[in-house]
Scaffold this active site. Structure first.
Site, PDB file in Angstrom:
ATOM      1  N   PHE A  53      -5.148   0.077  -1.686  1.00 37.77           N
ATOM      2  CA  PHE A  53      -6.018  -0.683  -2.565  1.00 37.77           C
ATOM      3  C   PHE A  53      -5.064  -1.593  -3.527  1.00 37.77           C
ATOM      4  CE2 PHE A  53      -5.223   0.892  -7.243  1.00 37.77           C
ATOM      5  CZ  PHE A  53      -4.326   1.723  -7.132  1.00 37.77           C
ATOM      6  N   GLY A  58       0.654  -6.664 -13.733  1.00 38.34           N
ATOM      7  CA  GLY A  58       0.285  -5.237 -13.114  1.00 38.34           C
ATOM      8  C   GLY A  58      -0.315  -4.566 -14.293  1.00 38.34           C
ATOM      9  N   SER A  59       0.112  -4.310 -15.396  1.00 37.49           N
ATOM     10  CA  SER A  59      -0.371  -3.758 -16.364  1.00 37.49           C
ATOM     11  C   SER A  59      -1.780  -4.545 -16.963  1.00 37.49           C
ATOM     12  CB  SER A  59       0.348  -3.502 -17.683  1.00 37.49           C
ATOM     13  OG  SER A  59       1.559  -2.899 -17.218  1.00 37.49           O
ATOM     14  N   HIS A 119      24.614  19.199 -10.026  1.00 35.81           N
ATOM     15  CA  HIS A 119      25.456  18.966  -8.633  1.00 35.81           C
ATOM     16  C   HIS A 119      26.876  18.369  -8.903  1.00 35.81           C
ATOM     17  CE1 HIS A 119      21.460  19.916  -6.575  1.00 35.81           C
ATOM     18  NE2 HIS A 119      22.428  19.918  -5.614  1.00 35.81           N
ATOM     19  N   GLU A 146       0.598   3.609 -11.198  1.00 31.87           N
ATOM     20  CA  GLU A 146      -0.748   3.815 -11.641  1.00 31.87           C
ATOM     21  C   GLU A 146      -0.871   3.972 -13.363  1.00 31.87           C
ATOM     22  OE1 GLU A 146      -2.916   4.328  -9.494  1.00 31.87           O
ATOM     23  OE2 GLU A 146      -2.124   5.369  -7.829  1.00 31.87           O
ATOM     24  N   GLU A 161       3.909   3.415 -21.030  1.00 33.32           N
ATOM     25  CA  GLU A 161       3.336   2.563 -22.198  1.00 33.32           C
ATOM     26  C   GLU A 161       1.896   2.419 -22.059  1.00 33.32           C
ATOM     27  OE1 GLU A 161       6.101   1.434 -20.728  1.00 33.32           O
ATOM     28  OE2 GLU A 161       7.365   2.108 -22.335  1.00 33.32           O
TER      29      GLU A 161
HETATM   30  C1  LIG Z   1       6.348   1.133  -5.287  1.00 30.76           C
HETATM   31  C2  LIG Z   1       5.310   0.726  -6.134  1.00 30.76           C
HETATM   32  C3  LIG Z   1       3.981   0.550  -5.604  1.00 30.76           C
HETATM   33  C4  LIG Z   1       3.023   0.183  -5.891  1.00 30.76           C
HETATM   34  N1  LIG Z   1       1.660   0.367  -5.312  1.00 30.76           N
HETATM   35  C5  LIG Z   1       0.553  -0.349  -6.042  1.00 30.76           C
HETATM   36  C6  LIG Z   1      -0.506  -0.227  -5.181  1.00 30.76           C
HETATM   37  O1  LIG Z   1      -0.844   0.357  -4.191  1.00 30.76           O
HETATM   38  N2  LIG Z   1      -1.591  -1.276  -5.410  1.00 30.76           N
HETATM   39  C7  LIG Z   1      -1.504  -1.747  -6.775  1.00 30.76           C
HETATM   40  O2  LIG Z   1      -2.373  -2.433  -7.173  1.00 30.76           O
HETATM   41  N3  LIG Z   1      -0.293  -1.831  -7.510  1.00 30.76           N
HETATM   42  C8  LIG Z   1       0.583  -1.171  -7.092  1.00 30.76           C
HETATM   43  N4  LIG Z   1       1.991  -1.162  -7.846  1.00 30.76           N
HETATM   44  C9  LIG Z   1       2.050  -2.105  -9.044  1.00 30.76           C
HETATM   45  C10 LIG Z   1       2.176  -1.170 -10.441  1.00 30.76           C
HETATM   46  O3  LIG Z   1       0.948  -0.721 -10.660  1.00 30.76           O
HETATM   47  C11 LIG Z   1       2.755  -1.967 -11.367  1.00 30.76           C
HETATM   48  O4  LIG Z   1       3.999  -2.180 -11.219  1.00 30.76           O
HETATM   49  C12 LIG Z   1       2.390  -1.189 -12.764  1.00 30.76           C
HETATM   50  O5  LIG Z   1       1.203  -1.300 -13.207  1.00 30.76           O
HETATM   51  C13 LIG Z   1       3.211  -1.973 -13.753  1.00 30.76           C
HETATM   52  O6  LIG Z   1       2.873  -3.397 -13.731  1.00 30.76           O
HETATM   53  P1  LIG Z   1       4.226  -4.655 -13.789  1.00 30.76           P
HETATM   54  O7  LIG Z   1       5.171  -4.135 -12.894  1.00 30.76           O
HETATM   55  O8  LIG Z   1       3.555  -6.067 -13.610  1.00 30.76           O
HETATM   56  O9  LIG Z   1       4.902  -4.395 -15.309  1.00 30.76           O
HETATM   57  P2  LIG Z   1       4.272  -5.329 -16.639  1.00 30.76           P
HETATM   58  O10 LIG Z   1       2.716  -5.166 -16.649  1.00 30.76           O
HETATM   59  O11 LIG Z   1       4.633  -6.783 -16.384  1.00 30.76           O
HETATM   60  O12 LIG Z   1       5.088  -4.680 -17.593  1.00 30.76           O
HETATM   61  C14 LIG Z   1       6.587  -4.586 -17.929  1.00 30.76           C
HETATM   62  C15 LIG Z   1       6.801  -3.712 -19.093  1.00 30.76           C
HETATM   63  O13 LIG Z   1       6.098  -4.080 -20.463  1.00 30.76           O
HETATM   64  C16 LIG Z   1       5.221  -3.014 -20.640  1.00 30.76           C
HETATM   65  N5  LIG Z   1       4.070  -3.322 -21.218  1.00 30.76           N
HETATM   66  C17 LIG Z   1       3.059  -4.308 -20.624  1.00 30.76           C
HETATM   67  N6  LIG Z   1       2.055  -4.447 -21.338  1.00 30.76           N
HETATM   68  C18 LIG Z   1       2.233  -3.739 -22.480  1.00 30.76           C
HETATM   69  C19 LIG Z   1       1.599  -3.369 -23.708  1.00 30.76           C
HETATM   70  N7  LIG Z   1       0.435  -4.019 -23.819  1.00 30.76           N
HETATM   71  N8  LIG Z   1       2.095  -2.803 -24.882  1.00 30.76           N
HETATM   72  C20 LIG Z   1       3.327  -2.170 -24.600  1.00 30.76           C
HETATM   73  N9  LIG Z   1       4.239  -2.396 -23.491  1.00 30.76           N
HETATM   74  C21 LIG Z   1       3.792  -3.088 -22.404  1.00 30.76           C
HETATM   75  C22 LIG Z   1       5.030  -1.980 -19.477  1.00 30.76           C
HETATM   76  O14 LIG Z   1       5.051  -0.593 -19.947  1.00 30.76           O
HETATM   77  C23 LIG Z   1       6.483  -2.221 -18.789  1.00 30.76           C
HETATM   78  O15 LIG Z   1       7.516  -1.511 -19.398  1.00 30.76           O
HETATM   79  C24 LIG Z   1       3.135  -0.443  -7.263  1.00 30.76           C
HETATM   80  C25 LIG Z   1       4.258  -0.649  -7.926  1.00 30.76           C
HETATM   81  C26 LIG Z   1       5.669  -0.250  -7.422  1.00 30.76           C
HETATM   82  C27 LIG Z   1       6.625  -0.148  -8.160  1.00 30.76           C
END
Ligand SMILES: Cc1cc2nc3c(=O)[nH]c(=O)nc-3n(C[C@H](O)[C@H](O)[C@H](O)COP(=O)(O)OP(=O)(O)OC[C@H]3O[C@@H](n4cnc5c(N)ncnc54)[C@H](O)[C@@H]3O)c2cc1C
Length: 401
Positions: free
Chosen positions: A127, A135-136, A354, A379, A383
């Site tokens: 998905f 992402g968020s 360890h 998921e 935050e």
């Molecule tokens: C190994 C791996 C597998 C994944 N698999 C999938 C998948 O199968 N499908 C899919 O759709 N996605 C997948 N993801 C994506 C994952 O869901 C996102 O990385 C995650 O939701 C965070 O989004 P971002 O990386 O863009 O971080 P950002 O959204 O850019 O966030 C960066 C930082 O800012 C903080 N932040 C963001 N908004 C706020 C707010 N409003 N208030 C306070 N803090 C905030 C966040 O908590 C984080 O610390 C995967 C990620 C990884 C690393």
């Protein structure tokens, strides 16, 4: 080793499934996990074993050839599997979310077409919400589907697809403004498209490219990819549920059960870290006695075990709430948040126990140390969980003055 993380009130079938899965994990996963992980090798044989156990169809209703089990059974199986190797639970998880979304939101034709083959593990799901720039903030997605006769034309770039290469069915969230006038809230103009494709990398279908595996610090073996849509044409009957504009809600529903799943993974990895820590602490001697006899180490073990118990209880509670038909976003958010944070802490304590050997690739804890951080992100980050929890608390405890 089974004193911790017991679950009261399971029926005979649940107990039997869990004991079979635990046996499989001990015999088929734990002995090979670290070697495969170091080689970043896909666990083909393990996946075949999971198919034979029926795990790809665990929650798919019996009428579609699945086992029709509850979210709780599923989560407890995931906990066992993650105890063996977290990547293996990742292989099942996106498949499970897509099957769940089809079961909850699919048209009858979509259910009939996909669920029986998903139960057998022939069709495997991924998905995709995330994009390179987000992402968020899912409401900001830019990938777009535009209607053209009996088809949709999809364009855009997706990021971080777990199982992006190995899957043959991807649920992709796109913006689709059709029928939604300008000014409609962003989350009401999104649609989930069901994209069938060949497994593999490169151009896997005209207009659809899976460039290659992203090189990650942990969570190896399972492939994580980008996905590029360049005038990809999808039949109109591959809109999930047949109606546009519902994609955001469908995905959030999927992610909600996914959060219980990530909590379960945190529980499994933490349990394994505890097992490794408590075992090592009784073998390693310093100052004339096993380090387990030093109070500082005993206190660590006590804290670790307490965290394993607490995370397990919250995960079970969140799963049971969903199974009872009640809204569980608060419980799922809390369970995901707590279990992933505790998992990181328990793994770190086991690593410290360890000593220098924890830094050696010969020891399993080195792998767990690189895997645990993924649970803090996937998921929804900590935050984001706290935002969900906070909002729900304010709904529940509205000031009445
Ligand atoms: C190994 C791996 C597998 C994944 N698999 C999938 C998948 O199968 N499908 C899919 O759709 N996605 C997948 N993801 C994506 C994952 O869901 C996102 O990385 C995650 O939701 C965070 O989004 P971002 O990386 O863009 O971080 P950002 O959204 O850019 O966030 C960066 C930082 O800012 C903080 N932040 C963001 N908004 C706020 C707010 N409003 N208030 C306070 N803090 C905030 C966040 O908590 C984080 O610390 C995967 C990620 C990884 C690393």
């Amino acid at each position: 080793m089974t004193r911790l993380a017991q679950t009261a009130g399971l029926n005979d079938i649940q107990r039997e499934i869990l004991s079979t899965v635990r046996d499989f994990v001990d015999k088929e996963i734990i002995p090979v996990a670290t070697q495969l992980e170091h080689r970043d090798e896909y666990p083909t044989e393990i996946v075949e074993g999971l198919k034979e156990l029926g795990l790809f169809g665990l929650m798919i209703p019996e009428e579609y050839g699945g086992l029709g089990e509850s979210l709780l059974t599923y989560a407890l199986c995931v906990e066992e599997i993650a105890r063996g190797w977290m990547s293996v639970s990742g292989i099942i998880n996106t498949h499970f979310i897509v099957a769940y979304m089809l079961k909850q939101h699919g048209t009858q034709e979509q259910k009939d077409t996909f669920l029986p083959r998903m139960a057998l593990g022939e069709v495997r799901g991924a998905f995709s919400m995330s994009e390179p720039a987000l992402g968020s903030d899912v409401s900001a997605i830019t990938s777009k589907g535009v209607r053209d006769g009996e088809e949709y034309v999809l364009n855009g770039q997706k990021m971080w697809l777990t199982n992006g290469g190995t899957s043959n069915l991807v649920a992709v969230l796109c913006r689709s403004d059709e029928g939604h006038p300008e000014g409609t809230a962003p989350h009401k103009s999104m649609t989930t498209f069901l994209i069938e494709k060949e497994p593999g990398f490169g151009e896997v279908r005209p207009g659809l490219t899976i460039p290659g595996k992203i090189d990650k610090m942990g969570y190896k073996g399972v492939d994580t990819t980008e996905l590029i849509m360049d005038d990809l044409r999808i039949p109109a009957n591959r809109v999930l549920g047949g109606t546009t504009g519902r994609g955001f809600y469908q995905m959030m529903d999927g992610v909600e059960v996914g959060r219980v799943n990530v909590a379960a993974r945190g529980c499994g990895v933490a349990q394994r870290a505890f097992e490794l820590g408590v075992s090592y602490a009784q073998q390693r001697h310093t100052f004339g006695k096993p380090i387990a006899q030093h109070q500082a180490i005993q206190f660590k073990l006590a804290e670790m075990a307490t965290k394993v118990e607490a995370a397990h209880a919250m995960m079970v509670n969140a799963a049971r709430k969903k199974d009872s038909g009640e809204r569980n976003d608060l419980e799922a958010g809390m369970a995901k948040y707590l279990a992933s944070e505790y998992c990181k802490e328990v793994v770190e304590d086991a690593f410290r126990i360890h000593g220098g050997y924890g830094f050696s690739k010969e020891y399993e804890i080195e792998r767990l140390y690189r895997e645990a951080p993924m649970l803090l992100i996937g998921e929804g980050t900590a935050e984001i969980q706290k935002m969900i929890i906070g909002r729900r608390l304010l709904e529940e405890y509205r000031f009445q003055g």
